[in-house]
Design an enzyme around this catalytic site. Structure first.
Site, mmCIF file in Angstrom:
data_model
loop_
_atom_site.group_PDB
_atom_site.id
_atom_site.type_symbol
_atom_site.label_atom_id
_atom_site.label_comp_id
_atom_site.label_asym_id
_atom_site.label_seq_id
_atom_site.Cartn_x
_atom_site.Cartn_y
_atom_site.Cartn_z
ATOM 1 N N ASP A 56 24.836 37.572 48.829
ATOM 2 C CA ASP A 56 26.193 37.425 49.341
ATOM 3 C C ASP A 56 26.148 37.320 50.867
ATOM 4 O OD1 ASP A 56 29.191 38.048 49.682
ATOM 5 O OD2 ASP A 56 28.951 38.214 47.507
ATOM 6 N N HIS A 65 32.817 40.734 52.250
ATOM 7 C CA HIS A 65 32.731 40.294 50.854
ATOM 8 C C HIS A 65 31.555 40.924 50.109
ATOM 9 C CE1 HIS A 65 32.231 37.484 47.433
ATOM 10 N NE2 HIS A 65 33.541 37.407 47.511
ATOM 11 N N ASN A 84 37.260 29.630 41.856
ATOM 12 C CA ASN A 84 38.657 30.027 42.020
ATOM 13 C C ASN A 84 39.605 28.852 42.218
ATOM 14 O OD1 ASN A 84 37.659 32.637 42.024
ATOM 15 N ND2 ASN A 84 37.810 32.903 44.240
ATOM 16 N N SER A 112 34.847 36.453 41.882
ATOM 17 C CA SER A 112 33.805 37.268 42.519
ATOM 18 C C SER A 112 33.803 38.683 41.955
ATOM 19 C CB SER A 112 34.018 37.334 44.032
ATOM 20 O OG SER A 112 33.579 36.176 44.671
#
Length: 450
Positions: A54, A87, A179, A242
């Site tokens: 990430d 994130h 998304n 996520s």
């Protein structure tokens, strides 16, 4: 090249850290759905390492204290220790968050707080995608599950080989589907990866969750609270696949802790066989829900046969992905090898090898032909050897052929040595009359007239 982007739609509650501890916990509706007390009565995931590829993970966040291992940045910039982008820290907290304060009553609780997090930065040198190197490094450093809450529309040509490397070493890769209410993005689209969609509090599919035949599971992904520095606070809230992928990775880690002998595919098998069937869906897998919404407690307790080694996962398109290939391979061990080794030139597409599913029949057919040929050759050699052995036998011995042209019964079955025939004189005696016998004056060919 994969233009990786974070797959959480937004961070909407920067003021959350000033709220009460109850507000943070009450907002974690997913944990109420999971029923953490029941899950943790079985396992908290101890002994399992989950890699989070990430934007980096903040090891100093109070909810992750002691849970984060030294990590890796393929670009060499040290970005695995992520503090500017929340994130990665958020995904790590949904997996292994343990809260903080008295009795850990404050902050975010993850689904598997007993696991260790291996933080790996997603980027490589020159702002290129570093996920293939990140996957291999995670495999070589004892990760049992790899979470990739990243995505993009463009495939990385080196990614299939990295996924195959993970499969051959029995490591499960979980990735968010995307998304944008569009077909599943990469790397979740890559064969061998477990793709995840997002559902809301009513367990209905999130309208922006990407879809396709690659989706195998869905999980909570709407209004999810996670750890991370959003604005001036330490917590964020947002929507996205996520978060759903992180919860599936945590569930996989729990299963690996309870059933350490299962292959990566068999772990995925337990997840899909124990998932809750979506309301109104008549046929599974569904392109939005997959096989349903993940249920950690049921995944740990249901009586589910182990099944095939690859389970529901598609066969990777890179190097030999079969779990059998990993029988003699290490699943970790903290190798210090070059993280790019085995993945080809970092700046070019690797030369992908054909899958074992297509090459094995050819190999077995070739081996069988060689074995048959060897048997024929050996049989010929043995037969010739026996013939030569018979032709070289002493005449008169059992099995020795009669001399060419000899009469029937010749030579006698047992012939005495010279000087021992009947009527022969002994040493010092005179020979009797008519000794030695004279040869016949004529000879008749036994074959004459035939």
């Amino acid at each position: 090249m994969l233009g990786a982007t974070t797959l959480t739609a937004g961070f909407l509650l920067a003021g959350l850290p000033t709220a009460s501890a109850d507000q943070v916990r009450d907002t974690q509706w997913a944990n109420q759905y999971f029923n953490l007390d029941k899950v943790w009565s079985i396992t908290r995931g101890e002994g399992v390492t989950v890699a989070v590829i990430d934007a980096g993970v903040d090891p100093n966040h109070p909810d992750l204290a002691g849970r984060v291992l030294p990590g890796f940045d393929p670009s060499g910039g040290g970005n695995e220790v992520g503090t500017s982008n929340p994130h990665g820290t958020g995904m790590a907290s949904l997996i292994a968050g343990q809260g903080h304060g008295s009795g850990n009553s404050d902050g975010v609780l993850g689904l598997a707080p007993g696991v260790k997090i291996l933080p790996i930065f997603k980027g490589g040198p020159g702002d290129r995608d570093g996920i293939p190197e990140a996957v291999k490094w995670a495999v070589d450093h004892d990760a049992k599950v790899i979470n990739i809450s990243q995505g993009g529309a463009e495939d990385n040509p080196r990614l299939p080989e990295a996924v195959a490397y993970a499969a051959a070493h029995n490591v499960l890769i979980v990735a968010s589907s995307g998304n944008s209410n569009a077909p599943v993005e990469y790397p979740a689209r890559t064969p061998g990866v477990l793709a995840v969609g997002a559902v809301d509090k009513d367990l209905k599919i999130w309208p922006k969750s990407n879809y396709g035949p690659e989706v195998l599971l869905s999980a909570p992904g709407v209004r999810i609270v996670s750890a991370g520095s959003c604005g001036s606070g330490q917590y964020c809230i947002g929507d996205g696949t996520s978060d759903a992928a992180a919860y599936v990775s945590a569930t996989a880690a729990l299963v690996r802790a309870k059933f350490p002998k299962l292959t990566a595919g068999q772990v995925a098998e337990r997840l899909v066989k124990s998932a809750s069937r979506p309301s109104g869906v008549s046929k599974l897998p569904d392109q939005h829900y997959g096989y349903g919404v993940v249920r950690p407690y049921e995944a740990l307790t249901m009586d589910i046969p182990a099944g095939a080694a690859n389970g529901p996962l598609a066969l990777p398109a890179g190097d030999d992905p079969s779990p059998a290939a990993s029988a003699g391979a290490s699943a970790g061990g903290g190798s210090s090898a070059d993280p790019g080794s085995g993945l080809g030139d970092p700046g070019a597409a690797p030369e992908l090898k054909q899958s074992s599913t297509s090459t094995m029949p050819l190999i077995l057919g070739g081996v069988g032909g060689v074995v048959v040929l060897l048997i024929v050759i050996i049989a010929i050699v043995v037969a010739n050897s026996r013939r030569r052995s018979r032709s070289q036998s002493v005449p008169g011995q059992p099995g020795a052929p009669a001399p060419y042209g000899a009469q029937q019964g010749w030579p006698p079955a047992q012939q005495q040595p010279y000087g021992q025939q009947q009527g022969a004189p002994q040493y010092g005696q005179q020979p009797p009359p008519g000794y030695p016998p004279q040869p016949p004056t004529s000879y008749q060919n036994p074959y004459q007239g035939q």
